[in-house]
Design a protein around this motif. Structure first.
Motif, short mmCIF file in Angstrom:
data_model
loop_
_atom_site.label_atom_id
_atom_site.label_comp_id
_atom_site.label_asym_id
_atom_site.label_seq_id
_atom_site.Cartn_x
_atom_site.Cartn_y
_atom_site.Cartn_z
N TYR A 1 27.50 -2.98 5.41
CA TYR A 1 27.01 -3.68 6.60
C TYR A 1 27.43 -2.94 7.88
O TYR A 1 26.70 -2.92 8.86
N ASN B 1 31.93 -12.35 12.01
CA ASN B 1 30.96 -13.29 12.58
C ASN B 1 29.53 -12.86 12.30
O ASN B 1 28.62 -13.69 12.26
N GLY B 2 29.32 -11.56 12.11
CA GLY B 2 27.99 -11.05 11.80
C GLY B 2 27.59 -11.27 10.36
O GLY B 2 26.40 -11.35 10.04
N HIS C 1 33.11 -20.44 3.58
CA HIS C 1 34.00 -19.27 3.49
C HIS C 1 35.46 -19.71 3.47
O HIS C 1 36.25 -19.21 2.64
N ARG D 1 38.23 -14.15 13.92
CA ARG D 1 36.94 -14.38 14.59
C ARG D 1 37.00 -14.02 16.07
O ARG D 1 36.00 -13.64 16.67
N ILE E 1 29.36 -13.64 8.01
CA ILE E 1 29.59 -15.00 7.51
C ILE E 1 28.76 -15.98 8.32
O ILE E 1 28.91 -16.09 9.54
N THR E 2 27.89 -16.67 7.62
CA THR E 2 27.01 -17.65 8.28
C THR E 2 27.47 -19.08 8.06
O THR E 2 27.12 -19.96 8.82
N ASP E 3 28.25 -19.31 7.02
CA ASP E 3 28.74 -20.65 6.70
C ASP E 3 30.27 -20.59 6.63
O ASP E 3 30.85 -20.35 5.57
N TRP E 4 30.90 -20.81 7.79
CA TRP E 4 32.35 -20.67 7.85
C TRP E 4 33.07 -21.74 7.03
O TRP E 4 34.11 -21.47 6.45
#
Length: 132
Positions: free
Chosen positions: A76, A34-35, A43, A24, A37-40
């Motif tokens: 992405y 970081n772009g 994850h 990160r 994954i919204t729920d670390w």
């Protein structure tokens, strides 16, 4: 600090969370991860299951398709994932293992990561070739 054996799910969580803390912050990998994954928390839990399964600590708990996920990551990034990204990733993985762990499962984790990285890399490029 005394190094641990990589033999429990808690050890695997320590490995995964310590590794992703490095990723990160990395100037190349960080913006990608970081772009996307919204729920670390999710994850880290998901990857702990994956690696626990890979290391025979906990079988059958991981559900997912790493190849498809990484193909989406490549999309992405506008198909810019290359050997540099995989090199940075594997260097962080090895460094994290070497800082925290020793023993047979530590070596297995390194070898599996190396093999997976190569396999995912090949599949990403094959998927690009099949798009056109």
């Amino acid at each position: 600090m005394e190094k641990l054996q990589l033999t429990t799910k808690e050890n695997v969580f320590l490995l995964v969370s310590s590794f992703y803390a490095k990723v990160r912050k990395d100037e190349t990998l960080g913006p990608i991860f970081n772009g996307i994954i919204t729920d670390w928390d999710h994850h880290l839990e998901h990857l702990t299951k994956f690696w626990s399964n890979q290391l025979f600590i906990e079988r059958g708990t991981y559900r997912g398709n790493p190849i498809a996920v990484h193909q989406k990551v490549d999309a992405y990034t506008d198909n810019t994932i290359n050997e540099l990204h995989f090199g940075i990733w594997i260097n962080h993985w090895f460094a994290t293992i070497d800082e925290l762990f020793e023993g047979e499962n530590a070596n297995i984790a390194k070898n599996r990561a190396r093999n997976m990285g190569t396999n995912i890399h090949i599949h990403i490029f094959n998927a690009r070739n099949n798009q056109g």
